[in-house]
Design a protein around this motif. Sequence first.
Motif, PDB file in Angstrom:
ATOM      1  N   LYS A 148      17.448 -17.732   7.064  1.00 23.46           N
ATOM      2  CA  LYS A 148      16.243 -18.229   7.726  1.00 23.46           C
ATOM      3  C   LYS A 148      16.598 -19.030   8.988  1.00 23.46           C
ATOM      4  O   LYS A 148      16.227 -18.658  10.097  1.00 23.46           O
ATOM      5  N   VAL A 149      17.357 -20.119   8.811  1.00 20.68           N
ATOM      6  CA  VAL A 149      17.467 -21.073   9.930  1.00 20.68           C
ATOM      7  C   VAL A 149      18.355 -20.575  11.068  1.00 20.68           C
ATOM      8  O   VAL A 149      18.008 -20.763  12.235  1.00 20.68           O
ATOM      9  N   PHE A 150      19.497 -19.949  10.755  1.00 21.05           N
ATOM     10  CA  PHE A 150      20.378 -19.566  11.853  1.00 21.05           C
ATOM     11  C   PHE A 150      19.812 -18.396  12.667  1.00 21.05           C
ATOM     12  O   PHE A 150      19.773 -18.468  13.907  1.00 21.05           O
ATOM     13  N   PRO A 151      19.330 -17.318  12.019  1.00 22.35           N
ATOM     14  CA  PRO A 151      18.695 -16.265  12.820  1.00 22.35           C
ATOM     15  C   PRO A 151      17.486 -16.771  13.604  1.00 22.35           C
ATOM     16  O   PRO A 151      17.244 -16.328  14.731  1.00 22.35           O
ATOM     17  N   ASP A 152      16.715 -17.711  13.019  1.00 24.36           N
ATOM     18  CA  ASP A 152      15.607 -18.330  13.771  1.00 24.36           C
ATOM     19  C   ASP A 152      16.144 -19.010  15.031  1.00 24.36           C
ATOM     20  O   ASP A 152      15.574 -18.883  16.117  1.00 24.36           O
ATOM     21  N   ALA A 153      17.243 -19.750  14.873  1.00 21.60           N
ATOM     22  CA  ALA A 153      17.820 -20.484  16.004  1.00 21.60           C
ATOM     23  C   ALA A 153      18.336 -19.526  17.076  1.00 21.60           C
ATOM     24  O   ALA A 153      18.207 -19.784  18.277  1.00 21.60           O
ATOM     25  N   VAL A 154      18.916 -18.401  16.646  1.00 19.25           N
ATOM     26  CA  VAL A 154      19.440 -17.415  17.606  1.00 19.25           C
ATOM     27  C   VAL A 154      18.293 -16.689  18.314  1.00 19.25           C
ATOM     28  O   VAL A 154      18.405 -16.313  19.481  1.00 19.25           O
ATOM     29  N   GLY A 155      17.170 -16.519  17.580  1.00 24.44           N
ATOM     30  CA  GLY A 155      16.025 -15.821  18.168  1.00 24.44           C
ATOM     31  C   GLY A 155      15.924 -14.385  17.718  1.00 24.44           C
ATOM     32  O   GLY A 155      15.462 -13.506  18.454  1.00 24.44           O
ATOM     33  N   ILE A 156      16.367 -14.126  16.489  1.00 26.44           N
ATOM     34  CA  ILE A 156      16.321 -12.772  15.895  1.00 26.44           C
ATOM     35  C   ILE A 156      14.996 -12.621  15.150  1.00 26.44           C
ATOM     36  O   ILE A 156      14.589 -13.516  14.413  1.00 26.44           O
ATOM     37  N   SER A 157      14.353 -11.463  15.304  1.00 26.69           N
ATOM     38  CA  SER A 157      13.091 -11.244  14.591  1.00 26.69           C
ATOM     39  C   SER A 157      13.333 -11.178  13.079  1.00 26.69           C
ATOM     40  O   SER A 157      14.442 -10.921  12.622  1.00 26.69           O
ATOM     41  N   SER A 198      21.092  -3.339  17.884  1.00 28.18           N
ATOM     42  CA  SER A 198      19.732  -3.350  18.443  1.00 28.18           C
ATOM     43  C   SER A 198      19.208  -4.776  18.609  1.00 28.18           C
ATOM     44  O   SER A 198      18.289  -5.020  19.393  1.00 28.18           O
ATOM     45  N   LYS A 199      19.790  -5.720  17.867  1.00 31.82           N
ATOM     46  CA  LYS A 199      19.332  -7.119  17.943  1.00 31.82           C
ATOM     47  C   LYS A 199      20.120  -7.925  18.968  1.00 31.82           C
ATOM     48  O   LYS A 199      19.856  -9.104  19.166  1.00 31.82           O
ATOM     49  N   CYS A 200      21.112  -7.289  19.584  1.00 35.39           N
ATOM     50  CA  CYS A 200      21.992  -8.022  20.499  1.00 35.39           C
ATOM     51  C   CYS A 200      21.630  -7.808  21.966  1.00 35.39           C
ATOM     52  O   CYS A 200      22.396  -8.151  22.859  1.00 35.39           O
ATOM     53  N   SER A 201      20.461  -7.236  22.221  1.00 32.47           N
ATOM     54  CA  SER A 201      20.054  -7.018  23.610  1.00 32.47           C
ATOM     55  C   SER A 201      19.082  -8.105  24.035  1.00 32.47           C
ATOM     56  O   SER A 201      18.418  -8.728  23.202  1.00 32.47           O
ATOM     57  N   ARG A 202      18.998  -8.285  25.319  1.00 30.86           N
ATOM     58  CA  ARG A 202      18.095  -9.301  25.881  1.00 30.86           C
ATOM     59  C   ARG A 202      16.659  -9.077  25.402  1.00 30.86           C
ATOM     60  O   ARG A 202      15.952 -10.011  25.030  1.00 30.86           O
ATOM     61  N   MET A 230      27.804  -8.838  23.233  1.00 34.64           N
ATOM     62  CA  MET A 230      28.907  -8.982  22.281  1.00 34.64           C
ATOM     63  C   MET A 230      28.997 -10.406  21.724  1.00 34.64           C
ATOM     64  O   MET A 230      29.374 -10.605  20.566  1.00 34.64           O
ATOM     65  N   LEU A 231      28.650 -11.386  22.540  1.00 38.45           N
ATOM     66  CA  LEU A 231      28.676 -12.771  22.043  1.00 38.45           C
ATOM     67  C   LEU A 231      27.536 -13.021  21.048  1.00 38.45           C
ATOM     68  O   LEU A 231      27.715 -13.760  20.075  1.00 38.45           O
ATOM     69  N   VAL A 232      26.390 -12.408  21.282  1.00 38.96           N
ATOM     70  CA  VAL A 232      25.303 -12.510  20.286  1.00 38.96           C
ATOM     71  C   VAL A 232      25.776 -11.870  18.982  1.00 38.96           C
ATOM     72  O   VAL A 232      25.562 -12.415  17.887  1.00 38.96           O
ATOM     73  N   ARG A 233      26.458 -10.728  19.096  1.00 45.37           N
ATOM     74  CA  ARG A 233      27.003 -10.069  17.906  1.00 45.37           C
ATOM     75  C   ARG A 233      27.984 -10.986  17.171  1.00 45.37           C
ATOM     76  O   ARG A 233      27.990 -11.059  15.934  1.00 45.37           O
TER      77      ARG A 233
END
Length: 399
Positions: A148-157, A198-202, A230-233
């Motif tokens: 929940k919290v880390f993907p929320d912080a990164v901005g992942i749906s 697919s989640k690592c694009s702008r 790659m850094l988002v990955r």
Amino acid sequence: MMDTTADRPVSAIDPFSHEFLRDPYPHHEALREAGPVVWLEQYGIWTMARHQEVRDSLIDWQTYCSSAGVGLSDFRKEPPWRPPSIILEADPPLHTRTRAVLTRILSPAAIRILRDMFEREAELLVARLVEQREFDGVADLAEAYSLKVFPDAVGISEDGRENLLPYGSMVFNSFGPRNDLFDRATANAGPVRDWIMSKCSRAALAPGGLGMQIFEAVDSGELSEPEAGMLVRSFLSAGIDTTVYGLGNALYCFARHPEQWSILRENPNLIRGAFEEVLRFEAPVQTFFRTTTKTVDVAGVRLGDGEKVLLFLAAANRDPRRWDKPDVFDVRRRATGHMTFGTGIHGCVGQAVARLESEAIFGALTKRVASFELTGEPTPRLNNTLRGLDTLPLRIVPV
């Protein structure tokens, strides 16, 4: 298990066997006592298990490089299963440039901004679990919170986040040999990897999140667009499983050592230090590899150029040369200096986030939970690199 040929200790221990992974500590001791550096004949690699040598190797990135891979396979001799990480599997100058961006994005000021959200979510989750009384410490707490919290912080749906755990499992199992654990982890690799990419694009990232901040470094000329992806990955591969294992191991420690939980409840200011002790005592990250860049002498043993060295972070964490009563779990211990986050230029860039998650969760738990009881035998989740649990059946006694 041990014999010494000429000038080097040799061991037949297999650090990736199920037997080793289920209970590594006797093997860690055997390797530490064999010598400062030991030859593992099954894999044809060196290993270090003492605190001093592990720490020295992590700091000396010029001699022990990461760009040939931080797993068993040598990227200079065989192609990696995915494009190498430009932070974990890179050396300066590339590493210096990419690390600078992440260090800024995960600055103390940025962590302060995340604290409110992390604490709010921890309070909500703990309130729910206290009402339930019985739950699984891994699935219902460690995984639920970390997903929940880390993907929320990164901005992942929200959709598809269940792919994050199998992806992390693939990444960390790939640092070992191509054994049954690796095969099982990569059985569904294609769809999981496609979802991650697919989640690592702008376009896929929410505005204002840590992921979008990485792409802002493209706009300022610090990174290229592919590098940002790659850094988002790297965030998604390194930032979930490690915390899941860490939180699960912490719950296990407190269920097994109820007197330590009592000490923590009476002194909540010990929470931060207590998590460091968990990381030392039951390290979620057990090992990483390096590769020598030249011939080097370690305590009179000659390591050749281009040789793989397996660093036992977890064995260093229980080295009696460094720690008093290393096999005792003590929340009052000053555990700084443990090797679980690594050290030197490759020290874990997200460690402040992991600490924040643990402080939020255990801050909420100390207020509401008098004690934890195991309602069944926990089952291990075997992994070539990580150590943690698959299930942790708990009952809590509320305050």
